[in-house]
Motif scaffolding. Structure first.
Motif, PDB file in Angstrom:
ATOM      1  N   ALA A 336      -8.400  33.870  88.915  1.00 49.74           N
ATOM      2  CA  ALA A 336      -7.595  33.439  87.763  1.00 49.74           C
ATOM      3  C   ALA A 336      -8.281  33.803  86.453  1.00 49.74           C
ATOM      4  CB  ALA A 336      -7.351  31.935  87.833  1.00 49.74           C
ATOM      5  N   SER A 337      -9.589  33.650  86.405  1.00 46.14           N
ATOM      6  CA  SER A 337     -10.331  33.959  85.175  1.00 46.14           C
ATOM      7  C   SER A 337     -10.309  35.457  84.880  1.00 46.14           C
ATOM      8  CB  SER A 337     -11.774  33.465  85.298  1.00 46.14           C
ATOM      9  OG  SER A 337     -11.812  32.074  85.527  1.00 46.14           O
ATOM     10  N   GLN A 338     -10.435  36.274  85.924  1.00 42.81           N
ATOM     11  CA  GLN A 338     -10.328  37.723  85.743  1.00 42.81           C
ATOM     12  C   GLN A 338      -8.944  38.100  85.218  1.00 42.81           C
ATOM     13  OE1 GLN A 338     -12.122  40.352  88.906  1.00 42.81           O
ATOM     14  NE2 GLN A 338     -12.399  38.410  89.955  1.00 42.81           N
ATOM     15  N   LEU A 339      -7.927  37.445  85.756  1.00 41.91           N
ATOM     16  CA  LEU A 339      -6.561  37.708  85.306  1.00 41.91           C
ATOM     17  C   LEU A 339      -6.379  37.302  83.847  1.00 41.91           C
ATOM     18  CD1 LEU A 339      -4.455  36.571  88.413  1.00 41.91           C
ATOM     19  CD2 LEU A 339      -5.051  38.893  87.729  1.00 41.91           C
ATOM     20  N   ALA A 340      -6.948  36.155  83.467  1.00 43.33           N
ATOM     21  CA  ALA A 340      -6.816  35.677  82.085  1.00 43.33           C
ATOM     22  C   ALA A 340      -7.386  36.692  81.104  1.00 43.33           C
ATOM     23  CB  ALA A 340      -7.520  34.333  81.933  1.00 43.33           C
ATOM     24  N   GLN A 358     -10.857  19.089  84.351  1.00 44.30           N
ATOM     25  CA  GLN A 358     -11.352  19.753  83.148  1.00 44.30           C
ATOM     26  C   GLN A 358     -12.572  20.619  83.417  1.00 44.30           C
ATOM     27  OE1 GLN A 358      -9.577  19.445  80.220  1.00 44.30           O
ATOM     28  NE2 GLN A 358     -10.857  21.177  79.570  1.00 44.30           N
ATOM     29  N   SER A 359     -13.404  20.195  84.376  1.00 50.82           N
ATOM     30  CA  SER A 359     -14.612  20.980  84.650  1.00 50.82           C
ATOM     31  C   SER A 359     -14.255  22.368  85.176  1.00 50.82           C
ATOM     32  CB  SER A 359     -15.507  20.244  85.655  1.00 50.82           C
ATOM     33  OG  SER A 359     -14.852  20.101  86.902  1.00 50.82           O
ATOM     34  N   ARG A 360     -13.220  22.448  86.021  1.00 53.66           N
ATOM     35  CA  ARG A 360     -12.790  23.757  86.521  1.00 53.66           C
ATOM     36  C   ARG A 360     -12.204  24.599  85.389  1.00 53.66           C
ATOM     37  NH1 ARG A 360      -9.650  22.497  92.275  1.00 53.66           N
ATOM     38  NH2 ARG A 360     -11.340  21.340  93.272  1.00 53.66           N
ATOM     39  N   VAL A 361     -11.427  23.955  84.551  1.00 56.88           N
ATOM     40  CA  VAL A 361     -10.840  24.664  83.413  1.00 56.88           C
ATOM     41  C   VAL A 361     -11.938  25.207  82.506  1.00 56.88           C
ATOM     42  CG1 VAL A 361      -9.481  24.384  81.306  1.00 56.88           C
ATOM     43  CG2 VAL A 361      -8.679  23.365  83.450  1.00 56.88           C
ATOM     44  N   VAL A 365     -12.592  29.193  81.525  1.00 65.65           N
ATOM     45  CA  VAL A 365     -12.606  29.695  80.150  1.00 65.65           C
ATOM     46  C   VAL A 365     -14.003  30.216  79.803  1.00 65.65           C
ATOM     47  CG1 VAL A 365     -12.316  29.083  77.722  1.00 65.65           C
ATOM     48  CG2 VAL A 365     -10.722  28.183  79.435  1.00 65.65           C
ATOM     49  N   GLY A 366     -15.020  29.525  80.293  1.00 65.52           N
ATOM     50  CA  GLY A 366     -16.397  29.961  80.056  1.00 65.52           C
ATOM     51  C   GLY A 366     -16.666  31.336  80.648  1.00 65.52           C
ATOM     52  N   SER A 394      -7.160  30.050  76.443  1.00 65.90           N
ATOM     53  CA  SER A 394      -7.444  28.612  76.405  1.00 65.90           C
ATOM     54  C   SER A 394      -7.215  28.012  77.786  1.00 65.90           C
ATOM     55  CB  SER A 394      -6.543  27.916  75.378  1.00 65.90           C
ATOM     56  OG  SER A 394      -5.179  28.060  75.744  1.00 65.90           O
ATOM     57  N   GLY A 395      -7.606  26.761  77.952  1.00 69.45           N
ATOM     58  CA  GLY A 395      -7.436  26.083  79.236  1.00 69.45           C
ATOM     59  C   GLY A 395      -7.008  24.649  79.046  1.00 69.45           C
ATOM     60  N   THR A 396      -6.357  24.097  80.067  1.00 74.01           N
ATOM     61  CA  THR A 396      -5.855  22.720  79.985  1.00 74.01           C
ATOM     62  C   THR A 396      -5.622  22.185  81.395  1.00 74.01           C
ATOM     63  OG1 THR A 396      -4.066  21.323  79.139  1.00 74.01           O
ATOM     64  CG2 THR A 396      -3.469  23.530  79.830  1.00 74.01           C
ATOM     65  N   VAL A 397      -5.594  20.866  81.520  1.00 78.28           N
ATOM     66  CA  VAL A 397      -5.199  20.247  82.796  1.00 78.28           C
ATOM     67  C   VAL A 397      -3.722  19.855  82.754  1.00 78.28           C
ATOM     68  CG1 VAL A 397      -7.506  19.398  83.353  1.00 78.28           C
ATOM     69  CG2 VAL A 397      -5.967  17.979  81.970  1.00 78.28           C
ATOM     70  N   ASP A 398      -3.088  20.074  81.623  1.00 78.04           N
ATOM     71  CA  ASP A 398      -1.689  19.692  81.428  1.00 78.04           C
ATOM     72  C   ASP A 398      -0.786  20.907  81.589  1.00 78.04           C
ATOM     73  OD1 ASP A 398       0.734  18.663  80.727  1.00 78.04           O
ATOM     74  OD2 ASP A 398       0.240  18.379  78.592  1.00 78.04           O
TER      75      ASP A 398
END
Length: 689
Positions: A336-340, A358-361, A365-366, A394-398
């Protein structure tokens, strides 16, 4: 010349003009290569183009110029020989003649008593780069798209002086990299800065005023204001470098690519500096290789990558595609991060990732931020672009953040129930027009969308790892996927600079289905009692990019076992489930270490007492591929065998000399023996009957 006339040649004209350069007492002669078409149709050299260049050189020298310079049309210097004309050569004598003609014309620049310059303003490959190497001096534009001697990737060698000139200009280690190593690494190209650092160019200039600055620099050289110095080439290391290169080829290709070994022989000839002997050897090598099966497969593969990949078979009218202004990514793991990062970089729109906590998000993003920082440090991205990308991702849990997204792709655990739950939740959030894409590697798009209110907007969007490197994108049409969704998917794939292939909704699609059948056959031999090292080396004569067990380790035994289970459920008669593979996956042990089988893994296996020979393992694997490809074509998984080959080249890195896979199966007689027919007409990717 008449014997070499090429009726279909798009002739690149050599246009001569006199240029007054400040500080010189007489004009310079500037030859511009131009085939009359835009940059999407690059300059090439066939017999007509070489004749035009020959005439221009004659006229230029007759005018007693201060110097002679060769440049190209906008964005393109020259990309080499007109390879479309190679299959039209009737016999070896014609192949020899085309080699000798190129050498004779180019040598006029090398042997000229008037200073000669190449102003490399754009892409320069193959014979185009060799033309530049014949000139006494070279300027290079920082905007040139790519520089390379890619011939070995096609099954040829640099045949117009490249193997003789380049090592004596930049040294044998760098020349071996450019001529052999780079072409075999998915045809890796040199950027202008790299080429200049290697010493291929004497000076690197900005593209904005490249021609003007090149003329000024050339004038300074002619007037003695600039002295060009080049490092002395170390001849003492020549034999050692070539010995190491040959051993590396043996370990990697096992004799499967004759062109690579021919290139090594020619590089060895270059050490003595007898240019006439070296170029004569190039002519002979070229004539031999033009009438090889490997070249015909290479030309076929090149055509697939350069043409078919840009016009995907079955893609809907691009005018149906919707505009994408925001992308949502479900998941924040590595894929997912590579795709982002890819979506943000190519589409330049906001990209939001979502995950369970949030830690995964934050970790996802990191990862993106770290990759951006690395790109800046390595000079691959400027700080302004980096700042923009930081703001886009950006990232979110929502998941409510996806409400205004036009395109949402999921990259969650490979489980149908999990993916269906994701889409059920998202359908309540996103607009009815938003495209829902899944990065599944094997699951049914149709089943995934079955319970949705709008199943027509679900599409498979299968990337290959590493996402930034492998160019293939399998776009999968479910039973109810509509043309607007499909057109949008292809448009996004193009923006991402991926080569997209339309695939129907069949288990594991193309690449994973074939690789799983292939690896399954090899591992079945292990289960039967074949030693791991025998099974691992059985496919060496094909010259594949990886041995089977190394590929299995790259994919991951757990992933391979999971995909194998999916295919076993669909096709139990052809796809087995290996408990030995599960044991390896559960152990966490590496299967191979430094390309050697791990003895600790071998101890985990429970095997039979019916071992196979390497030849039997190899033939079983090829037979399985032939059978599976025929079934896939009969099922309509893709439009034609060419799409199978394109997928294997771009998604699995299978080499050009195999033509992907079907030309090799045809060439060895496997196709007809197993399926009763060839995959391709004779002569399409092979020598004519």
């Amino acid at each position: 010349m008449s014997a070499l006339a090429a009726p279909n040649e798009v002739v690149t004209r050599a246009l001569l003009r006199q240029v007054n350069v400040p500080g010189l007492d007489r004009p310079a002669a500037l030859i511009t290569l131009d085939n009359g078409l835009d940059h999407t149709k690059p300059n090439t050299f066939g017999p007509g183009g070489l004749a035009s260049l020959d005439e221009a050189i004659t006229a230029a020298l007759a005018a007693d110029p201060a110097f002679v310079a060769v440049t190209g049309k906008p964005y393109i210097f020259c990309v080499g020989a007109d390879i479309v004309g190679l299959p039209q050569l009737a016999d070896r004598a014609q192949a020899l003649e085309i080699g000798r003609l190129g050498h004779r014309v180019f040598a006029r620049l090398r042997d000229s008593t008037v200073p000669t310059f190449a102003f490399v303003n754009g892409a320069a490959m193959g014979g185009g780069l060799e033309l530049a190497l014949h000139c006494h001096y070279r300027t290079l534009s920082g905007g040139a798209a790519a520089l390379a001697l890619p011939e070995v990737s096609l099954g040829l060698v640099p045949g117009w002086g490249g193997t003789q000139l380049l090592p004596n200009l930049i040294g044998i280690p760098a020349a071996t990299q450019v001529i052999i190593q780079n072409p075999l690494m998915q045809n890796k190209m040199l950027k202008p800065k790299q080429a200049a650092e290697l010493g291929i160019a004497d000076i690197l200039l900005e593209p904005a005023d490249f021609l003007e600055r090149s003329l000024e620099w050339a004038a300074d050289v002619v007037r003695g204001r600039v002295t060009v110095t080049r490092p002395e080439v170390d001849k003492d290391m020549w034999a050692g470098v070539l010995y190491f290169a040959r051993e590396t080829l043996n370990q990697r290709l096992h004799g499967a690519v004759p062109a690579a070994y021919k290139a090594l022989d020619l590089l060895e000839t270059a050490k003595d500096g007898d240019f006439a002997a070296g170029t004569a050897a190039e002519d002979e090598a070229l004539a031999d290789l033009v009438f090889s099966e490997e070249l015909r497969s290479g030309l076929y593969a090149f055509d697939l990558v350069q043409r078919r990949a840009k016009r995907p078979a079955g893609a809907p009218d691009k005018g149906l595609a919707r505009t994408i202004t925001k992308v949502g990514i479900v998941g924040a793991g590595l894929m997912a991060s590579q795709l982002a990062l890819l979506f943000a970089r190519r589409l330049q729109v906001p990209v939001v990732m979502s995950d369970l906590d949030q830690s995964r998000v934050d970790k996802g993003v990191g990862y993106v931020h770290t990759q951006i920082e690395k790109a800046v440090i390595k000079g691959r991205m400027d700080k302004g672009t980096a700042a923009k990308l930081y703001g886009l991702v950006s990232g979110t849990v929502d998941k409510g953040a996806f409400a205004d997204a036009d395109f949402v792709i999921e990259a969650v655990f490979e489980d149908l129930g999990v993916k269906k739950q994701v889409w059920a939740e998202l359908e309540k959030i996103v607009s009815p027009e938003a495209v829902l894409a899944t990065n599944t590697s094997s699951l049914s798009i149709t089943e995934m969308a079955a319970d949705l209110e709008h199943p027509e907007r679900v599409v498979g969007f299968h990337f290959f790892n590493p996402v930034a490197v492998l160019p293939l994108l399998e776009i999968v049409r479910g039973e109810r996927t509509d043309d607007v969704t499909l057109a949008t998917a292809f448009a996004v794939g193009k923006q991402l600079k991926k080569s997209s292939v339309l695939v129907s909704d069949a288990p594991a699609f193309v690449v994973n289905r074939l690789l799983t059948r292939f690896l399954g056959t090899v591992f079945a031999a292990v289960d039967a009692g074949t030693p791991l090292d025998v099974a691992n080396s059985a496919l060496d004569p094909l010259g594949l990019p990886m041995r089977p067990l190394a590929l299995l380790q790259l994919v991951g035994p757990a992933v391979a076992y999971h995909v194998g289970g999916t295919l076993h459920a669909a096709y139990p008669d052809r796809y087995g489930v290996s408990e030995n593979l599960k044991r390896i996956a559960d152990s966490g042990q590496p299967i191979v270490v430094d390309d050697q089988v791990n003895d600790e893994v071998a101890k985990l296996l429970v095997v039979g007492d019916r071992p196979l020979t390497a030849e039997q393992v190899r033939q079983n694997a090829l037979d399985a591929l032939a059978q599976e490809i025929r079934l896939m074509l009969d099922e309509g998984v893709v439009a034609e065998a060419q799409d199978i080959d394109l997928c294997m080249i771009l998604g699995a890195g299978w080499p050009f000399h195999l033509g992907g896979v079907t030309p090799y199966l045809d060439r060895t007689g496997t196709s007809e023996r197993v399926t009763g027919q060839r995959f391709l007409p004779r002569g399409a990717a092979s020598l004519p009957a």
